[in-house]
Design a protein around this motif. Sequence first.
Motif, PDB file in Angstrom:
ATOM      1  N   ALA A 256       0.810  -1.213   0.023  1.00 23.41           N
ATOM      2  CA  ALA A 256       0.097  -0.021  -0.020  1.00 23.41           C
ATOM      3  C   ALA A 256       0.823   1.464   0.184  1.00 23.41           C
ATOM      4  O   ALA A 256       0.197   2.347  -0.215  1.00 23.41           O
ATOM      5  N   MET A 257       2.028   1.169   0.150  1.00 24.60           N
ATOM      6  CA  MET A 257       2.799   2.330   0.393  1.00 24.60           C
ATOM      7  C   MET A 257       3.479   2.696  -1.056  1.00 24.60           C
ATOM      8  O   MET A 257       3.761   3.940  -1.075  1.00 24.60           O
ATOM      9  N   THR A 258       3.531   1.944  -2.004  1.00 28.45           N
ATOM     10  CA  THR A 258       3.874   2.364  -3.211  1.00 28.45           C
ATOM     11  C   THR A 258       3.221   3.744  -3.918  1.00 28.45           C
ATOM     12  O   THR A 258       3.909   4.459  -4.223  1.00 28.45           O
ATOM     13  N   LEU A 259       1.787   3.637  -3.970  1.00 29.91           N
ATOM     14  CA  LEU A 259       1.159   4.480  -4.370  1.00 29.91           C
ATOM     15  C   LEU A 259       1.336   5.858  -3.514  1.00 29.91           C
ATOM     16  O   LEU A 259       1.196   6.908  -3.962  1.00 29.91           O
ATOM     17  N   ASN A 260       1.361   5.608  -2.267  1.00 27.59           N
ATOM     18  CA  ASN A 260       1.490   6.666  -1.401  1.00 27.59           C
ATOM     19  C   ASN A 260       2.892   7.662  -1.657  1.00 27.59           C
ATOM     20  O   ASN A 260       2.955   8.636  -1.511  1.00 27.59           O
ATOM     21  N   ILE A 284       8.252  16.408   2.606  1.00 27.72           N
ATOM     22  CA  ILE A 284       7.127  17.322   2.963  1.00 27.72           C
ATOM     23  C   ILE A 284       5.809  16.608   2.764  1.00 27.72           C
ATOM     24  O   ILE A 284       4.593  16.407   3.292  1.00 27.72           O
ATOM     25  N   GLY A 285       5.764  16.117   1.271  1.00 29.31           N
ATOM     26  CA  GLY A 285       4.475  15.308   0.858  1.00 29.31           C
ATOM     27  C   GLY A 285       4.115  14.003   1.627  1.00 29.31           C
ATOM     28  O   GLY A 285       3.002  13.873   1.728  1.00 29.31           O
ATOM     29  N   ALA A 286       5.342  13.392   2.168  1.00 26.69           N
ATOM     30  CA  ALA A 286       4.823  12.358   2.805  1.00 26.69           C
ATOM     31  C   ALA A 286       4.199  12.758   4.308  1.00 26.69           C
ATOM     32  O   ALA A 286       3.571  12.076   5.002  1.00 26.69           O
ATOM     33  N   LEU A 287       4.866  13.785   4.915  1.00 25.15           N
ATOM     34  CA  LEU A 287       4.286  14.104   6.380  1.00 25.15           C
ATOM     35  C   LEU A 287       3.121  14.838   5.959  1.00 25.15           C
ATOM     36  O   LEU A 287       1.860  14.708   6.837  1.00 25.15           O
ATOM     37  N   ILE A 288       2.572  15.617   4.815  1.00 27.74           N
ATOM     38  CA  ILE A 288       1.245  15.879   4.637  1.00 27.74           C
ATOM     39  C   ILE A 288       0.285  14.524   4.679  1.00 27.74           C
ATOM     40  O   ILE A 288      -0.911  14.678   5.200  1.00 27.74           O
ATOM     41  N   ILE A 289       0.455  13.540   4.007  1.00 30.73           N
ATOM     42  CA  ILE A 289       0.016  12.389   3.970  1.00 30.73           C
ATOM     43  C   ILE A 289      -0.283  11.941   5.509  1.00 30.73           C
ATOM     44  O   ILE A 289      -1.438  11.524   5.864  1.00 30.73           O
ATOM     45  N   GLY A 290       0.697  12.107   6.258  1.00 30.65           N
ATOM     46  CA  GLY A 290       0.606  11.690   7.656  1.00 30.65           C
ATOM     47  C   GLY A 290      -0.308  12.376   8.514  1.00 30.65           C
ATOM     48  O   GLY A 290      -1.191  11.963   9.202  1.00 30.65           O
ATOM     49  N   TRP A 305     -15.871   5.776   6.684  1.00 32.93           N
ATOM     50  CA  TRP A 305     -15.507   7.274   5.861  1.00 32.93           C
ATOM     51  C   TRP A 305     -14.377   7.468   5.774  1.00 32.93           C
ATOM     52  O   TRP A 305     -13.928   8.506   5.141  1.00 32.93           O
ATOM     53  N   GLN A 306     -13.403   7.003   6.521  1.00 26.63           N
ATOM     54  CA  GLN A 306     -12.035   7.566   6.597  1.00 26.63           C
ATOM     55  C   GLN A 306     -11.156   7.366   5.452  1.00 26.63           C
ATOM     56  O   GLN A 306     -10.582   8.425   5.142  1.00 26.63           O
ATOM     57  N   ASN A 307     -11.214   6.338   4.735  1.00 28.80           N
ATOM     58  CA  ASN A 307     -10.582   6.194   3.316  1.00 28.80           C
ATOM     59  C   ASN A 307     -10.853   7.200   2.431  1.00 28.80           C
ATOM     60  O   ASN A 307     -10.188   7.843   1.774  1.00 28.80           O
ATOM     61  N   LEU A 308     -12.290   7.364   2.345  1.00 30.87           N
ATOM     62  CA  LEU A 308     -12.807   8.228   1.373  1.00 30.87           C
ATOM     63  C   LEU A 308     -12.422   9.664   1.708  1.00 30.87           C
ATOM     64  O   LEU A 308     -12.002  10.269   0.785  1.00 30.87           O
ATOM     65  N   VAL A 309     -12.598  10.063   3.060  1.00 30.53           N
ATOM     66  CA  VAL A 309     -11.943  11.547   3.402  1.00 30.53           C
ATOM     67  C   VAL A 309     -10.545  11.640   3.231  1.00 30.53           C
ATOM     68  O   VAL A 309     -10.512  12.715   2.873  1.00 30.53           O
ATOM     69  N   GLN A 310      -9.983  10.644   3.508  1.00 27.19           N
ATOM     70  CA  GLN A 310      -8.341  10.815   3.534  1.00 27.19           C
ATOM     71  C   GLN A 310      -7.899  11.149   1.842  1.00 27.19           C
ATOM     72  O   GLN A 310      -7.175  12.223   1.599  1.00 27.19           O
ATOM     73  N   GLY A 311      -8.500  10.432   1.106  1.00 29.33           N
ATOM     74  CA  GLY A 311      -8.367  10.593  -0.428  1.00 29.33           C
ATOM     75  C   GLY A 311      -8.714  12.016  -0.896  1.00 29.33           C
ATOM     76  O   GLY A 311      -7.987  12.564  -1.567  1.00 29.33           O
ATOM     77  N   LEU A 312      -9.986  12.108  -0.584  1.00 32.56           N
ATOM     78  CA  LEU A 312     -10.419  13.453  -0.989  1.00 32.56           C
ATOM     79  C   LEU A 312      -9.674  14.636  -0.369  1.00 32.56           C
ATOM     80  O   LEU A 312      -9.217  15.788  -1.109  1.00 32.56           O
ATOM     81  N   ALA A 313      -9.146  14.648   0.858  1.00 31.26           N
ATOM     82  CA  ALA A 313      -8.265  15.488   1.574  1.00 31.26           C
ATOM     83  C   ALA A 313      -6.904  15.772   0.761  1.00 31.26           C
ATOM     84  O   ALA A 313      -6.302  16.896   0.483  1.00 31.26           O
ATOM     85  N   ILE A 314      -6.431  14.596   0.326  1.00 28.68           N
ATOM     86  CA  ILE A 314      -4.908  14.481  -0.290  1.00 28.68           C
ATOM     87  C   ILE A 314      -5.499  15.053  -1.867  1.00 28.68           C
ATOM     88  O   ILE A 314      -4.453  16.008  -2.348  1.00 28.68           O
ATOM     89  N   LEU A 315      -6.226  14.915  -2.566  1.00 30.95           N
ATOM     90  CA  LEU A 315      -6.767  15.296  -3.858  1.00 30.95           C
ATOM     91  C   LEU A 315      -6.818  16.753  -3.318  1.00 30.95           C
ATOM     92  O   LEU A 315      -6.545  17.621  -4.515  1.00 30.95           O
ATOM     93  N   VAL A 316      -7.528  17.499  -2.614  1.00 28.46           N
ATOM     94  CA  VAL A 316      -7.635  18.788  -2.508  1.00 28.46           C
ATOM     95  C   VAL A 316      -6.228  19.433  -2.270  1.00 28.46           C
ATOM     96  O   VAL A 316      -6.054  20.549  -2.730  1.00 28.46           O
TER      97      VAL A 316
END
Length: 330
Positions: A256-260, A284-290, A305-316
């Motif tokens: 799961a870490m490859t795409l991250n 910095i990008g890795a810290l943003i994901i964290g 809902w966590q995965n959906l919200v995480q994905g949307l937040a990273i997209l934003v």
Amino acid sequence: MSGLVAQPGAGAHTGIGRIFERFPFLPAFVILIALLVLNGLFEPNSLSFGALTGLVSTYLALMLLAVAQTYVVYAADIDLSVGAILSLVNVSIIVLMQLMGGSALSVLVACFAGIGIGLACGIFNGIIVAGLRLQPIVATFATSIIFTGIALYIMPVSGIPAPSVYWRTYGGRLFDVPFVIYLAVAVAVILYVIARTRLITQLLAVGDNQQSAYQSGLPVTMTRIRGYALCGVFAALAALCITGDTASGDPLVGGAMTLNSVAAVVLGGTALSGGVGSVAGSVIGALIIGLVNSLVFFVGTPSEWQNLVQGLAILVALTVGILVSRRAGQ
């Protein structure tokens, strides 16, 4: 090219535009600060020294994997096998430590062996992609399957523990400072030294314009192979960190870490088209994901809902960074 090679039209940019050209990670840095503030508002303790060092410890492996990915993206390549390399090194060093008795010497030998495995995997990827001129995204996807298969052969079932001397050292403290902080500082020094080498300049030149780089006399094929080799080494270092953090072996831990790692690279301002970027931005990008993951938890998002919200937040965050960069470049 991040201050190393002039870019077309760069002379037309003035003021803030030139600053963004020189430091493409600035939008990501602003987003990082904003996320730190938001995390602090919802959970004040998240800004304590202990919480911040915990964040670094948890996501140090992802930071290193993002750095690994950056070195190949510099040359307009990509490596979808970094997570598989991490998994392979993880299970290999665990088994090697167990076979050698779990002593401090066995830990040291296993760590060097793991770095050697990562280097070998990186060179193999480089030869497949640059030497045989296969498409990077397809070739490294194929090698990721190979590396995962080898990892599963070595350790069919996850959960074999690491020797206590390993994870106790990784999670311990020295002079009342977490050991992982010393590791992070050491990595920062290594990255600073690597950034000053000719290889990085060559990788950026190849990514900026491969044909021009070849015509100017650069060894394009060898440069790309070296980029993949460097990627493999840092993927192995990420495996050493994930092993210390989880204290066990898992042949699928890096999947799961490859795409991250790719997301962290892009969030940090490095162009997938090559020639522009920085490892600082990828960190910095890795810290943003964290921090996005932490924020989703702190605001009380339901688990479903966590995965959906995480994905949307990273997209934003990614969208904001791109829009800011484009506006600054006008």
